[in-house]
Motif scaffolding. Structure first.
Motif, mmCIF file in Angstrom:
data_model
loop_
_atom_site.group_PDB
_atom_site.id
_atom_site.type_symbol
_atom_site.label_atom_id
_atom_site.label_comp_id
_atom_site.label_asym_id
_atom_site.label_seq_id
_atom_site.Cartn_x
_atom_site.Cartn_y
_atom_site.Cartn_z
ATOM 1 N N ALA A 157 5.022 46.767 -46.802
ATOM 2 C CA ALA A 157 4.205 45.604 -47.390
ATOM 3 C C ALA A 157 5.128 44.255 -47.632
ATOM 4 O O ALA A 157 4.367 43.307 -47.422
ATOM 5 C CB ALA A 157 3.840 46.097 -48.819
ATOM 6 N N LEU B 270 6.004 42.867 -43.639
ATOM 7 C CA LEU B 270 5.084 41.925 -42.900
ATOM 8 C C LEU B 270 4.307 40.612 -43.910
ATOM 9 O O LEU B 270 4.606 40.910 -44.944
ATOM 10 C CB LEU B 270 3.675 42.689 -42.496
ATOM 11 C CG LEU B 270 4.103 43.778 -41.526
ATOM 12 C CD1 LEU B 270 2.903 44.792 -41.286
ATOM 13 C CD2 LEU B 270 4.538 43.217 -40.072
ATOM 14 N N PRO B 271 3.991 39.527 -43.162
ATOM 15 C CA PRO B 271 3.463 38.616 -43.856
ATOM 16 C C PRO B 271 2.029 38.886 -44.654
ATOM 17 O O PRO B 271 1.530 39.641 -44.428
ATOM 18 C CB PRO B 271 3.156 37.598 -43.033
ATOM 19 C CG PRO B 271 3.346 37.925 -41.420
ATOM 20 C CD PRO B 271 4.053 39.494 -41.634
ATOM 21 N N GLU B 272 1.905 38.069 -45.504
ATOM 22 C CA GLU B 272 0.780 38.081 -46.308
ATOM 23 C C GLU B 272 -0.643 38.195 -45.642
ATOM 24 O O GLU B 272 -1.622 38.957 -45.976
ATOM 25 C CB GLU B 272 0.349 37.007 -47.406
ATOM 26 C CG GLU B 272 1.435 36.889 -48.325
ATOM 27 C CD GLU B 272 2.568 35.974 -48.089
ATOM 28 O OE1 GLU B 272 3.118 35.778 -47.073
ATOM 29 O OE2 GLU B 272 3.044 35.458 -48.862
ATOM 30 N N THR B 273 -0.630 37.689 -44.201
ATOM 31 C CA THR B 273 -1.787 37.818 -43.559
ATOM 32 C C THR B 273 -1.824 38.977 -42.284
ATOM 33 O O THR B 273 -2.749 38.890 -41.818
ATOM 34 C CB THR B 273 -1.820 36.258 -42.581
ATOM 35 O OG1 THR B 273 -0.283 36.358 -42.256
ATOM 36 C CG2 THR B 273 -2.109 35.392 -43.270
ATOM 37 N N ALA B 274 -1.006 39.944 -42.393
ATOM 38 C CA ALA B 274 -0.886 40.972 -41.604
ATOM 39 C C ALA B 274 -2.058 41.822 -42.023
ATOM 40 O O ALA B 274 -2.596 41.992 -43.041
ATOM 41 C CB ALA B 274 0.510 41.802 -41.689
ATOM 42 N N THR B 275 -2.628 42.623 -40.726
ATOM 43 C CA THR B 275 -3.768 43.202 -40.925
ATOM 44 C C THR B 275 -3.403 44.929 -41.541
ATOM 45 O O THR B 275 -2.265 45.235 -41.146
ATOM 46 C CB THR B 275 -4.657 43.292 -39.524
ATOM 47 O OG1 THR B 275 -3.713 43.968 -38.650
ATOM 48 C CG2 THR B 275 -5.192 41.875 -39.076
ATOM 49 N N ASP B 276 -4.295 45.527 -41.498
ATOM 50 C CA ASP B 276 -4.141 47.032 -41.903
ATOM 51 C C ASP B 276 -3.634 47.685 -40.909
ATOM 52 O O ASP B 276 -2.590 48.530 -41.142
ATOM 53 C CB ASP B 276 -5.451 47.695 -42.463
ATOM 54 C CG ASP B 276 -5.786 47.340 -43.951
ATOM 55 O OD1 ASP B 276 -4.968 46.657 -44.532
ATOM 56 O OD2 ASP B 276 -6.759 47.528 -44.519
ATOM 57 N N GLU C 270 -1.804 46.629 -38.395
ATOM 58 C CA GLU C 270 -0.339 46.289 -37.866
ATOM 59 C C GLU C 270 0.608 47.073 -39.024
ATOM 60 O O GLU C 270 1.388 47.545 -38.588
ATOM 61 C CB GLU C 270 -0.143 44.732 -38.452
ATOM 62 C CG GLU C 270 -0.623 44.008 -37.037
ATOM 63 C CD GLU C 270 -0.634 42.681 -37.258
ATOM 64 O OE1 GLU C 270 -1.589 41.625 -36.905
ATOM 65 O OE2 GLU C 270 0.262 42.236 -38.094
ATOM 66 N N ARG C 271 0.104 47.072 -40.300
ATOM 67 C CA ARG C 271 0.948 47.721 -41.116
ATOM 68 C C ARG C 271 0.939 49.382 -40.960
ATOM 69 O O ARG C 271 2.184 49.898 -41.097
ATOM 70 C CB ARG C 271 -0.137 47.789 -42.832
ATOM 71 C CG ARG C 271 0.048 46.346 -43.406
ATOM 72 C CD ARG C 271 -0.622 46.407 -44.642
ATOM 73 N NE ARG C 271 -1.306 45.090 -44.943
ATOM 74 C CZ ARG C 271 -0.362 44.096 -45.485
ATOM 75 N NH1 ARG C 271 0.827 44.381 -45.791
ATOM 76 N NH2 ARG C 271 -0.991 43.068 -45.620
#
Lengths: 302, 305, 513
Positions: free
Chosen positions: B34, B37-43, B45-46
């Motif tokens: 969490a 990755l940046p605030e804008t990352a998608t699920d 990607e996580r």
């Protein structure tokens, strides 16, 4: 530092004795300058903390951006409305200090209770039963001693998230070691005394022995250490705030105020200085009181 | 010697316990992905990243793998630097060591004379002042002292650099900040240790023989009072290292303390673990050393093994 | 007696300093030596890594741009200029061709060629452990046409390709150097094509760059550039006041006066890409599912007052996240805000809550400038109209965890950046596939527009689509935008520096009188 009064190390029953003992304590308190100062400060802080809601002149959380960073009343631009000025959101500093005393004391006292309880239980087990369980507990003590308190708390709080409850628990979990060691060594020495041995010989249970003979001998050292540790935890709590893992707003503690105010030290000194003073004076009072207690209750330890 | 060996053996379970404590602390609920990755990352990607880092394995497998690696000195790669964590921690050690050492020097310089003096002058005005000062030193949080020193000595007077490292001048303010806090505690301990000596049998004997007070103190008391100082110093190692976390952050000192604070904030677990281990070993070693020195200096002391 | 103690103390001190391992060796890095032309910049965080693809940190990129070059550079007005590429054309919807400069050498002397472009872009496009992978995996492959010509092929039509190639992680790496020496060696001794080359990095302290005499562009101006990391705000400001640094980033508003009153110092401000916003849940089980409630929240918050009092004016109220300078910006929604507490009360009553409502409100503390104070003000403004917001603060690591888990309640506050300078990135979180558990926002028109625009190669049409989306969002408020934050720098008075929207430090654009 203060007068050393000899008090019988073993508690003796009887109301007459109690009374004279009580008088002696009062006497020595009046004689010891620092002890008296400490007692007075602690009493005041506890009073403020308990009656905080009635004493605070303003709502501690009420923001007012038109009045932000107003200086204390005696300075230019200050007003008697806000005796110690206002903070960066226009909240009354005095009210926040008064309300903040509650949380600071709560954190200090509760975490000492948590730590004291853990330390007492583990220390007694370790000292009384010895053998492998003693080994295990002592290795655990060593492990905790090898990790600096602040680091331990930092990791723990980062993981579980800072809140009033978690901060109290974490502070308790990191500082129990002092009590455990003290309790263990006292237990070890008391255990070998003749009257304990004879009690055991006549078949007294472990519980009775611990309650009747061991605890009374431990209690005075225990109180001294606990008192002094309240001061330590108040300081630790402010360090946690500095690292961003202390009490979170809207709740307020002195540590949080001090830490939030640090960015205004050069421009609006009062935001951080007054809570800082509150911490310093309180800690000072607790240490004075603790030192005096030590002299009175427990002349053995220095 | 037997004592020494049995103490060294005791270190092993301690280190094991520390590894367990740290592992539990760090892994149970932390999710580094969490934060990476940046605030804008998608699920998606996580999830991909989590899988790639082995964070989806069951906990005991993670611990087993972790211990296997730790025994080889491999704490894993730092998430922040993408390099072996142990190397990163060791790289920071000299800076923290320098700071700790000079802070200890400040502490000793302040506390030894103050502690002994206030014991000799017990219950006088000077004693009260020294006691008061040491309590004050204890009652002021480190970061507060540091910021005040910066404002006073760097911004207003321009005597010392504000922050950073490089020259001896850079070392002054951080050492004072960290040193005074420890000096406060040490003064109190040294004072009571000196008092104990002054009250002891042989000092009384010396006095009763009619020897001059200054002679008694110089000849007998000081030497014996200084022996516990070694232990007192060692006892402060843990506090000292703990203090570097805050002092280094205030002064941007590039040591292990600042590394740790940031590693915790970024959930850089490998670094947190490696650093905690190194710190634990340092603390244990310094206590062990102090123990040995103490026994060497004071042959009267016998330990029950 | 006292004298003996002094001697003892002195000996002890010298003993300690003598065995101090670093005291002699480190004396080099001090700022103020000799007359050399040195620039010192202090930021709030240390550089993260030299792995240009494995970080998402703007201040790290701000250092890298001096060591590495992109193929193209964003001109900040929606256009692009060549950097390592001289010209480019679109061959078909999925293929772009770039011609490269032929006079470029890496710091180690190797020439820069098409092979390096292929190596660099395919690395980040294919390795899914890299943090920037998600912003480059649209690239399918890079074909070397000749030494100085490449073709980039994308999986789908990719209208924002140039945006992707002119941002964080778009620097070009030396293929041969890395393959010969290994990646670890590159991280320790990085080599790029830029005007400055690496000298040293003391972690959490400073990164030092020195000029690259063989740079293909204008000759570098500085003899030495030092990027210092000073995380404590008060320390960073003190360092500026004491004259230890030339430029300091992120100056807290309450320190501005001190800096402006100092004749040796000044401030420089610029809008940034960061927009502070509230994210609301629109699913049925939340009171915020009613658009009137969301509107009431919007109308209850006086953004102008927050900007004025907390940010000292260094922020711009906005009703969109796609601010000017970004492709697809809807400027009608920028620079304005709504505030009408009376209407807010009415709306609540219309929605069936004349006695007010209670909502959960989560916010980070210590992550963004004045985040804590902003949330606290919002809480008290909401209280004025009868909305009781239960505000919970989280320190950043906890906040981001909850954010990733999507375990927030009715409302949370966050500030989004946008290194892509394109509406696609700014609005992607509103797509239904992304917003489950966050806004739960369902609007078929928005969904359709976002889907089409993502791969629409017709620029004008695409912009219109994104602008329409912003209008709908401003009306329906699954997100309520508060303001665009400025970045504020403190400078020595003799430094000339124009802050950039992208927060980069191109040090050769900075001069000293």
């Amino acid at each position: 530092m203060s007068m050393q009064t000899q008090v019988e190390p073993n508690v003796v029953e009887g109301t007459k004795k109690d009374k004279s003992r009580f008088l002696k304590i009062i006497q020595s308190l009046l004689k010891s300058k620092t002890g008296f100062i400490g007692f007075f400060i602690v009493l005041t802080v506890v009073f403020v903390g308990v009656f905080a809601n009635y004493l605070a002149p303003h709502d501690y959380a009420q923001t007012n951006v038109d009045n932000r960073l107003m200086p204390p009343f005696w300075m230019e631009g200050g007003s008697p409305e806000h005796i110690l000025g206002t903070d960066n959101l226009g909240r009354d500093v005095l009210s926040r200090i008064i309300i903040g005393s509650r949380v600071s004391l709560l954190v200090g006292v509760s975490s000492v209770i948590v730590a004291g309880f853990i330390g007492l239980v583990l220390g007694l087990i370790s000292g009384y039963y010895g053998k492998w369980i003693d080994q295990v507990i002592m290795r655990l003590v060593d492990s905790f001693l090898a990790i600096p308190n602040i680091l331990f708390m930092l990791i723990f709080l980062a993981v579980i998230g800072p809140s009033l409850a978690s901060i109290i628990i974490v502070l308790g979990f990191t500082t129990w070691v002092v009590y455990a060691r003290m309790v263990r060594s006292e237990t070890l020495s008391v255990k070998e005394r003749d009257y304990v041995k004879s009690a055991r010989a006549v078949g007294a249970s472990d519980f009775i022995i611990i309650r009747r003979y061991i605890l009374p001998n431990i209690i005075s050292s225990f109180i001294v250490i606990a008192t002094l540790n309240v001061a330590t935890t108040i300081i630790l709590e402010s360090s946690l705030s500095f690292l961003g893992l202390g009490i979170q707003p809207p709740e307020v503690s002195w540590g949080l105020m001090l830490s939030d105010g640090r960015d205004y030290l050069a421009t609006s000194w009062w935001v951080a200085t007054f809570p800082g003073l509150a911490i310093t004076i309180t800690v000072l009072g607790i240490i004075f009181l603790g030192d005096w207690l030590r002299d009175v209750l427990d002349p053995k330890i220095k | 010697m037997r004592y020494f060996i049995s103490n060294v053996i005791k270190i092993i379970p301690v280190l094991f316990l520390i590894s367990l404590i740290v592992f539990i602390l760090v892994r149970v609920t932390g999710d580094p992905v969490a934060l990476m990755l940046p605030e804008t990352a998608t699920d998606q990607e996580r999830e991909e990243l989590r899988e790639a880092l082995g964070l989806n394995d069951p906990l005991y497998i993670q611990y087993f793998n972790y211990m296997k690696d730790v025994l080889r000195g491999d704490f894993g790669d730092s998430l922040r630097y993408n390099q072996p964590a142990l190397g990163i921690v060791l790289e920071r050690l000299p800076a923290s060591f320098t700071l700790a050492l000079s802070s200890m020097a400040v502490a000793v310089l302040l506390s030894v004379p103050a502690g002994i003096y206030s014991a000799i002058k017990r219950n006088t005005f000077s004693d009260l002042i020294i006691t008061g000062a040491s309590v004050l030193g204890k009652a002021m949080p480190n970061f507060w002292v540091g910021i005040m020193l910066i404002l006073l000595f760097s911004v207003n007077l321009g005597i010392f650099p504000v922050s950073g490292s490089g020259t001896l001048a850079h070392l002054v303010l951080p050492s004072i900040t960290l040193g005074t806090g420890i000096a406060a505690e040490m003064t109190r301990l040294i004072r009571s240790s000196m008092l104990e000596v002054l009250n002891s049998e042989y000092i009384r004997t010396a006095r009763s023989k009619g020897l001059h007070e200054a002679f008694v103190i110089n000849k007998h008391a000081l030497r014996n009072a200084l022996i516990p100082v070694v232990t007192i110093m060692a006892l402060q190692t843990s506090t000292l290292i703990g203090g570097t976390l805050i002092t280094e952050t205030v002064f941007s000192w590039p040591g292990m303390g600042q590394l740790l604070v940031q590693a915790v904030n970024l959930r850089d677990m490998a670094v947190v673990q490696a650093a905690t281990f190194i710190i634990a070993i340092l603390v244990i070693l310094s206590n062990l050393t102090a123990d040995l020195v103490y026994r060497y200096l004071d042959p009267r002391i016998k330990y029950e093994d | 007696m006292k004298f003996r103690w002094l001697v003892f103390a002195a000996i002890f001190f010298f003993f300690l300093t003598a065995c101090n391992p670093d005291s002699s060796g480190e004396v080099s890095g001090n700022g103020s030596e000799s007359g050399e032309n040195e620039l010192i910049i202090a930021a709030g965080s240390d550089m993260v890594t030299f792995d240009i693809h494995d970080h998402n940190n703007t201040s790290t990129e701000a250092i890298h741009v001096n060591m590495f070059n992109y193929l193209v550079k964003n001109d900040g007005e929606g256009g692009f200029v060549g950097d390592l590429a001289t010209e480019w054309e679109i061959i078909d919807d999925q293929t772009w061709r770039f011609k490269l400069r032929e006079d470029v050498k890496f710091h180690n002397g190797d020439p820069f060629t098409a092979e390096d472009v292929k190596f660099t872009l395919e690395r980040v496009a294919k390795d899914n452990t890299l943090l920037e992978h998600g912003n480059y995996n649209q690239i399918a492959e890079v074909n070397v046409i000749s030494d100085y010509e490449v073709e980039i092929v994308t999986h789908n039509p990719e209208p924002a390709l140039l945006n992707r190639l002119s941002r964080l992680g778009s620097g070009m790496l030396p293929k041969n150097y890395i393959e010969e020496n290994g990646w670890e060696h590159f991280l320790e001794q990085p080599v790029g094509t830029g005007p400055y080359k690496f000298s040293e990095w003391i972690k959490d302290d400073r990164v030092v760059l020195v000029p690259n005499e063989n740079y293909f562009g204008e000759k570098p101006k500085w003899d030495r550039v030092v990027f210092r990391a000073i995380p404590e705000d008060s320390t960073r400001v003190s360092e500026l006041l004491a004259g230890g640094v030339d430029i300091a980033t992120n100056i807290p508003p309450d320190d501005w006066e001190r800096i402006e009153n100092d004749e040796n110092l000044k401030l420089a401000k610029s809008p940034s890409q960061r927009v502070m916003l509230l994210v609301l849940r629109t699913a049925d089980e939340y009171v915020t599912s009613d658009p009137r409630v969301r509107e009431a929240i919007d109308l209850a918050i006086d953004k102008e007052a927050i900007v004025e009092s907390l940010y000292n004016g260094a922020a711009t109220p906005t009703r969109t996240r796609v601010t000017p300078g970004n492709v697809g910006a809807n400027e009608k929604l920028y620079g304005t805000s709504l505030y009408d507490p009376d209407r807010a009360r009415e709306l609540l009553a219309e929605a069936g809550y004349p006695d007010g409502i209670e909502i959960q409100f989560d916010a980070p503390s210590g992550r963004y400038l004045k985040d804590k104070e902003t949330a606290e003000l919002i809480q008290s403004m909401l209280a004025e109209v009868g909305i009781k917001a239960n505000l919970t603060f989280h320190e950043w690591s906890t906040f981001s965890e909850k954010y990733a888990e999507k375990s927030f309640g009715e409302m949370f506050m966050i500030a989004y950046g946008n290194s892509m300078f394109d509406a696609a990135l700014a609005l992607v979180r509103l797509k239904q596939a992304e917003n489950v558990g966050e806004t739960d926002y369902i609007n078929d028109e928005v969904e359709e527009l976002l889907q089409v625009a993502e791969s629409n190669m017709n620029t004008e049409e695409r912009i219109a689509q994104y602008q329409r989306v912003q209008e709908i969002i401003a009306e329906e408020r699954p997100q309520i935008y508060l303001f665009q934050m400025d970045s504020v720098y403190g400078l020595k008075a003799n430094i000339n520096f124009e802050p950039r929207l992208d927060e980069m430090f191109y040090v050769d654009d900075i001069t000293k009188n």
